[in-house]
Design a protein around this motif. Structure first.
Motif, PDB file in Angstrom:
ATOM      1  N   ASP A 109       0.848  -1.198   0.000  1.00 13.50           N
ATOM      2  CA  ASP A 109       0.000   0.000   0.000  1.00 13.50           C
ATOM      3  C   ASP A 109       0.882   1.246   0.000  1.00 13.50           C
ATOM      4  O   ASP A 109       1.787   1.379   0.831  1.00 13.50           O
ATOM      5  CB  ASP A 109      -0.917  -0.018   1.222  1.00 13.50           C
ATOM      6  CG  ASP A 109      -1.800   1.206   1.279  1.00 13.50           C
ATOM      7  OD1 ASP A 109      -2.352   1.577   0.233  1.00 13.50           O
ATOM      8  OD2 ASP A 109      -1.904   1.805   2.369  1.00 13.50           O
ATOM      9  N   GLU A 112       0.657   5.929   2.558  1.00 16.13           N
ATOM     10  CA  GLU A 112       1.529   6.758   3.415  1.00 16.13           C
ATOM     11  C   GLU A 112       2.580   7.492   2.595  1.00 16.13           C
ATOM     12  O   GLU A 112       2.857   8.660   2.833  1.00 16.13           O
ATOM     13  CB  GLU A 112       2.225   5.887   4.464  1.00 16.13           C
ATOM     14  CG  GLU A 112       1.419   5.635   5.708  1.00 16.13           C
ATOM     15  CD  GLU A 112       2.274   4.932   6.743  1.00 16.13           C
ATOM     16  OE1 GLU A 112       3.229   5.575   7.258  1.00 16.13           O
ATOM     17  OE2 GLU A 112       1.995   3.756   7.016  1.00 16.13           O
ATOM     18  N   ARG A 115       0.913  10.368   0.712  1.00 20.78           N
ATOM     19  CA  ARG A 115       0.601  11.484   1.627  1.00 20.78           C
ATOM     20  C   ARG A 115       1.867  12.237   2.020  1.00 20.78           C
ATOM     21  O   ARG A 115       1.880  13.468   2.062  1.00 20.78           O
ATOM     22  CB  ARG A 115      -0.133  10.968   2.870  1.00 20.78           C
ATOM     23  CG  ARG A 115      -1.604  10.666   2.627  1.00 20.78           C
ATOM     24  CD  ARG A 115      -2.351  10.350   3.914  1.00 20.78           C
ATOM     25  NE  ARG A 115      -1.967   9.071   4.499  1.00 20.78           N
ATOM     26  CZ  ARG A 115      -2.392   7.879   4.063  1.00 20.78           C
ATOM     27  NH1 ARG A 115      -3.211   7.804   3.041  1.00 20.78           N
ATOM     28  NH2 ARG A 115      -1.991   6.773   4.662  1.00 20.78           N
ATOM     29  N   PHE A 116       2.946  11.513   2.284  1.00 25.80           N
ATOM     30  CA  PHE A 116       4.188  12.169   2.687  1.00 25.80           C
ATOM     31  C   PHE A 116       4.766  12.996   1.542  1.00 25.80           C
ATOM     32  O   PHE A 116       5.196  14.134   1.752  1.00 25.80           O
ATOM     33  CB  PHE A 116       5.214  11.140   3.176  1.00 25.80           C
ATOM     34  CG  PHE A 116       6.421  11.770   3.800  1.00 25.80           C
ATOM     35  CD1 PHE A 116       6.398  12.173   5.126  1.00 25.80           C
ATOM     36  CD2 PHE A 116       7.574  11.995   3.055  1.00 25.80           C
ATOM     37  CE1 PHE A 116       7.516  12.771   5.704  1.00 25.80           C
ATOM     38  CE2 PHE A 116       8.686  12.594   3.625  1.00 25.80           C
ATOM     39  CZ  PHE A 116       8.657  12.987   4.957  1.00 25.80           C
ATOM     40  N   LYS A 119       2.757  16.071   1.235  1.00 27.04           N
ATOM     41  CA  LYS A 119       3.054  16.975   2.350  1.00 27.04           C
ATOM     42  C   LYS A 119       4.375  17.712   2.128  1.00 27.04           C
ATOM     43  O   LYS A 119       4.520  18.883   2.493  1.00 27.04           O
ATOM     44  CB  LYS A 119       3.108  16.183   3.671  1.00 27.04           C
ATOM     45  CG  LYS A 119       3.247  17.053   4.916  1.00 27.04           C
ATOM     46  CD  LYS A 119       3.339  16.210   6.164  1.00 27.04           C
ATOM     47  CE  LYS A 119       4.787  15.965   6.367  1.00 27.04           C
ATOM     48  NZ  LYS A 119       5.334  15.395   7.489  1.00 27.04           N
ATOM     49  N   PHE A 158       9.997   4.501   2.685  1.00 28.89           N
ATOM     50  CA  PHE A 158       8.673   3.907   2.846  1.00 28.89           C
ATOM     51  C   PHE A 158       8.595   2.492   2.273  1.00 28.89           C
ATOM     52  O   PHE A 158       7.817   1.676   2.756  1.00 28.89           O
ATOM     53  CB  PHE A 158       7.602   4.795   2.192  1.00 28.89           C
ATOM     54  CG  PHE A 158       7.221   5.959   3.044  1.00 28.89           C
ATOM     55  CD1 PHE A 158       6.162   5.887   3.927  1.00 28.89           C
ATOM     56  CD2 PHE A 158       7.946   7.140   2.976  1.00 28.89           C
ATOM     57  CE1 PHE A 158       5.818   6.963   4.729  1.00 28.89           C
ATOM     58  CE2 PHE A 158       7.613   8.226   3.767  1.00 28.89           C
ATOM     59  CZ  PHE A 158       6.553   8.139   4.645  1.00 28.89           C
TER      60      PHE A 158
END
Length: 190
Positions: A109, A112, A115-116, A119, A158
């Protein structure tokens, strides 16, 4: 420098070949940068660089023809070509001009990671796909070349096993290179 020094053995066998070497080093370094700019669609700077590059080349080749019996001039010319190519590559790498697309394919997945990256101000487009062994996430981001190490460090933090490719982008809409926070977290690609 007097005329007697110009006709001396030191000038003919050391100084002149060194000058030819330096001229070719500069000429070939300029050539590498010129070609890099051309490949990235720049239209105005490459001809200017080409003018100075050919001027330097003409000065060097003139000295070669005036000194055909001096093997050191040939060595200086060849050495300058080789070293200029190498220095040009180093300069091109340091300048990191242009943009590239990073494509990340991951089986885990990627929520994360996406999103990072958003961001951190990177525009991200993600697509669900089907790989040879099942479902995958495909993530695209277009970044300035100088940002590639940072983005890859984030991706590998990640997912150390992520597969990625990097390709040159000849042109990109300015919105794609937005460096601030992505409004609403949506993709900048439409």
């Amino acid at each position: 420098m007097g005329p007697e020094f110009v006709h001396s053995g030191i000038f003919q066998w050391v100084v002149l070949p060194l000058l030819i070497f330096l001229a070719r080093l500069v000429d070939m370094s300029m050539d590498t940068i010129r070609i890099m700019l051309l490949s990235r669609g720049k239209k105005f700077i490459p001809p200017l660089i080409g003018f100075f590059q050919v001027s330097i080349w003409l000065l060097a080749i003139r000295q070669i023809f005036l000194n055909l019996s001096n093997v050191m001039c040939f060595i200086g010319y060849s050495g300058g070509f080789a070293m200029g190519t190498y220095v040009g590559m180093l300069l091109e790498e340091r300048l990191a001009i242009g943009v590239q697309v990073i494509r990340v394919i991951t089986r885990v997945d990627a929520g994360e990671l996406i999103r990072f990256l958003r961001k951190e101000g990177y525009g991200v487009t993600s697509v669900d796909g089907q790989g040879a062994t099942g479902k995958v996430n495909i993530i695209y981001t277009i970044v300035n070349r100088s940002q590639i190490p940072k983005v890859l460090e984030i991706v590998l933090r990640f997912n150390p096993r992520a597969f990625y490719t990097i390709e040159d982008v000849r042109a990109a809409n300015e919105m794609t290179l937005y460096n601030g926070p992505v409004p609403g977290g949506e993709s900048l690609a439409r």
